[in-house]
Scaffold this motif. Structure first.
Motif, PDB file in Angstrom:
ATOM      1  N   PRO A   1      28.176 174.121 108.609  1.00 36.67           N
ATOM      2  CA  PRO A   1      28.841 173.842 107.334  1.00 36.67           C
ATOM      3  C   PRO A   1      29.198 175.113 106.582  1.00 36.67           C
ATOM      4  O   PRO A   1      28.481 176.114 106.634  1.00 36.67           O
ATOM      5  CB  PRO A   1      27.804 173.027 106.556  1.00 36.67           C
ATOM      6  CG  PRO A   1      26.500 173.321 107.200  1.00 36.67           C
ATOM      7  CD  PRO A   1      26.781 173.685 108.625  1.00 36.67           C
TER       8      PRO A   1
ATOM      9  N   GLU B   1      30.126 173.411 101.417  1.00 33.96           N
ATOM     10  CA  GLU B   1      29.724 172.084 101.891  1.00 33.96           C
ATOM     11  C   GLU B   1      28.210 171.868 101.859  1.00 33.96           C
ATOM     12  O   GLU B   1      27.730 170.774 102.156  1.00 33.96           O
ATOM     13  CB  GLU B   1      30.222 171.871 103.324  1.00 33.96           C
ATOM     14  CG  GLU B   1      31.728 171.896 103.426  1.00 33.96           C
ATOM     15  CD  GLU B   1      32.225 171.981 104.864  1.00 33.96           C
ATOM     16  OE1 GLU B   1      33.216 171.288 105.165  1.00 33.96           O
ATOM     17  OE2 GLU B   1      31.635 172.733 105.673  1.00 33.96           O
TER      18      GLU B   1
ATOM     19  N   VAL C   1      25.989 168.303 102.339  1.00 34.78           N
ATOM     20  CA  VAL C   1      25.112 168.154 103.504  1.00 34.78           C
ATOM     21  C   VAL C   1      23.700 167.819 103.053  1.00 34.78           C
ATOM     22  O   VAL C   1      23.045 166.919 103.598  1.00 34.78           O
ATOM     23  CB  VAL C   1      25.145 169.424 104.389  1.00 34.78           C
ATOM     24  CG1 VAL C   1      24.055 169.396 105.436  1.00 34.78           C
ATOM     25  CG2 VAL C   1      26.523 169.572 105.034  1.00 34.78           C
TER      26      VAL C   1
ATOM     27  N   LEU D   1      22.747 164.093 104.056  1.00 31.97           N
ATOM     28  CA  LEU D   1      22.012 164.126 105.317  1.00 31.97           C
ATOM     29  C   LEU D   1      20.560 164.583 105.192  1.00 31.97           C
ATOM     30  O   LEU D   1      19.659 163.916 105.691  1.00 31.97           O
ATOM     31  CB  LEU D   1      22.745 165.038 106.314  1.00 31.97           C
ATOM     32  CG  LEU D   1      24.192 164.652 106.622  1.00 31.97           C
ATOM     33  CD1 LEU D   1      24.854 165.720 107.481  1.00 31.97           C
ATOM     34  CD2 LEU D   1      24.257 163.291 107.285  1.00 31.97           C
TER      35      LEU D   1
ATOM     36  N   VAL E   1      26.706 170.291 111.756  1.00 29.37           N
ATOM     37  CA  VAL E   1      26.981 169.024 111.084  1.00 29.37           C
ATOM     38  C   VAL E   1      28.176 168.367 111.756  1.00 29.37           C
ATOM     39  O   VAL E   1      29.155 169.036 112.095  1.00 29.37           O
ATOM     40  CB  VAL E   1      27.247 169.250 109.580  1.00 29.37           C
ATOM     41  CG1 VAL E   1      27.685 167.968 108.892  1.00 29.37           C
ATOM     42  CG2 VAL E   1      26.001 169.830 108.917  1.00 29.37           C
TER      43      VAL E   1
ATOM     44  N   TYR F   1      31.255 165.991 111.193  1.00 30.05           N
ATOM     45  CA  TYR F   1      32.124 165.538 110.102  1.00 30.05           C
ATOM     46  C   TYR F   1      33.122 164.523 110.654  1.00 30.05           C
ATOM     47  O   TYR F   1      33.746 164.772 111.681  1.00 30.05           O
ATOM     48  CB  TYR F   1      32.907 166.712 109.513  1.00 30.05           C
ATOM     49  CG  TYR F   1      32.051 167.714 108.795  1.00 30.05           C
ATOM     50  CD1 TYR F   1      31.800 167.592 107.430  1.00 30.05           C
ATOM     51  CD2 TYR F   1      31.495 168.800 109.472  1.00 30.05           C
ATOM     52  CE1 TYR F   1      31.023 168.517 106.762  1.00 30.05           C
ATOM     53  CE2 TYR F   1      30.713 169.728 108.806  1.00 30.05           C
ATOM     54  CZ  TYR F   1      30.485 169.583 107.457  1.00 30.05           C
ATOM     55  OH  TYR F   1      29.717 170.500 106.805  1.00 30.05           O
TER      56      TYR F   1
ATOM     57  N   GLU G   1      33.728 162.939 106.478  1.00 32.39           N
ATOM     58  CA  GLU G   1      32.571 163.329 105.675  1.00 32.39           C
ATOM     59  C   GLU G   1      31.390 163.644 106.606  1.00 32.39           C
ATOM     60  O   GLU G   1      31.416 163.302 107.786  1.00 32.39           O
ATOM     61  CB  GLU G   1      32.190 162.215 104.684  1.00 32.39           C
ATOM     62  CG  GLU G   1      31.607 160.964 105.320  1.00 32.39           C
ATOM     63  CD  GLU G   1      32.630 160.014 105.940  1.00 32.39           C
ATOM     64  OE1 GLU G   1      32.193 159.118 106.684  1.00 32.39           O
ATOM     65  OE2 GLU G   1      33.829 160.166 105.702  1.00 32.39           O
ATOM     66  N   PRO G   2      30.344 164.268 106.109  1.00 29.68           N
ATOM     67  CA  PRO G   2      29.173 164.552 106.956  1.00 29.68           C
ATOM     68  C   PRO G   2      28.499 163.249 107.393  1.00 29.68           C
ATOM     69  O   PRO G   2      28.153 162.410 106.570  1.00 29.68           O
ATOM     70  CB  PRO G   2      28.251 165.359 106.046  1.00 29.68           C
ATOM     71  CG  PRO G   2      29.051 165.770 104.870  1.00 29.68           C
ATOM     72  CD  PRO G   2      30.176 164.799 104.750  1.00 29.68           C
TER      73      PRO G   2
ATOM     74  N   VAL H   1      23.469 165.607 111.379  1.00 35.06           N
ATOM     75  CA  VAL H   1      23.059 167.012 111.345  1.00 35.06           C
ATOM     76  C   VAL H   1      21.984 167.255 112.394  1.00 35.06           C
ATOM     77  O   VAL H   1      21.161 166.385 112.663  1.00 35.06           O
ATOM     78  CB  VAL H   1      22.543 167.408 109.944  1.00 35.06           C
ATOM     79  CG1 VAL H   1      21.320 166.595 109.544  1.00 35.06           C
ATOM     80  CG2 VAL H   1      22.253 168.889 109.858  1.00 35.06           C
TER      81      VAL H   1
END
Length: 153
Positions: free
Chosen positions: A6, A10, A14, A18, A59, A61, A64-65, A68
């Motif tokens: 990331p 970001e 994250v 996450l 991560v 994506y 969006e995330p 991880v």
């Protein structure tokens, strides 16, 4: 789907989407041992992985995330002839996106990162009651080798 480290901009997303949910799920599995410090959880900013040359996180994506993986590299003690180890210290996929292959892509990326750093092995730990995770890791080439035991003092 994009799997990458990331960007600084970001990190907050994250952590929110996450890391904090992953921490809470781990705490629920073993509340006595994984009792979280709420202040530390609130301050999470990914820096322990992204500001250390021997650690990283990737991560997924979409856009969006959604997942991880985190970990790092350690050297083996001089006593052993084996090479460096790439350890996975976390793997989390948002609940609504599980069983879509995202975890496998993230795990493959972490292992590739370890190979890029001349690691000879990859390792991780799984909670004894997390049977789904154990099956997933075995399906991805990991073999159970040790049992970790603990006792409260």
């Amino acid at each position: 789907m994009d799997v990458r480290v990331p960007a600084d901009s970001e990190r907050a997303a994250v952590a929110d989407r996450l890391l904090r949910p992953a921490y809470r799920e781990a705490e629920a599995l073993d509340p006595a041992f994984s009792d979280l410090d709420d202040d530390v959880v609130a301050d999470e900013d990914c820096s322990r992985w992204l500001d250390d040359a021997d650690r990283t996180m990737f991560v997924a994506y979409d856009p969006e995330p959604v997942g991880v993986v985190s970990g790092g590299v350690t050297s083996s003690p001089a006593l052993y002839t084996r090479g460096k180890n790439c350890y996975v210290d976390g793997l989390y996929i948002v609940a609504e996106r599980r069983r879509e292959g995202i975890a496998g892509r993230l795990l493959d990326r972490m292992k590739a990162w370890g190979r890029e750093r001349d690691c000879e092995y990859a390792s991780l730990s799984v909670h004894v009651d997390n049977h789904a995770a154990m099956a997933f890791y075995e399906d991805h080439g990991f073999e159970p080798k040790f049992r970790s035991l603990r006792q409260q003092l």
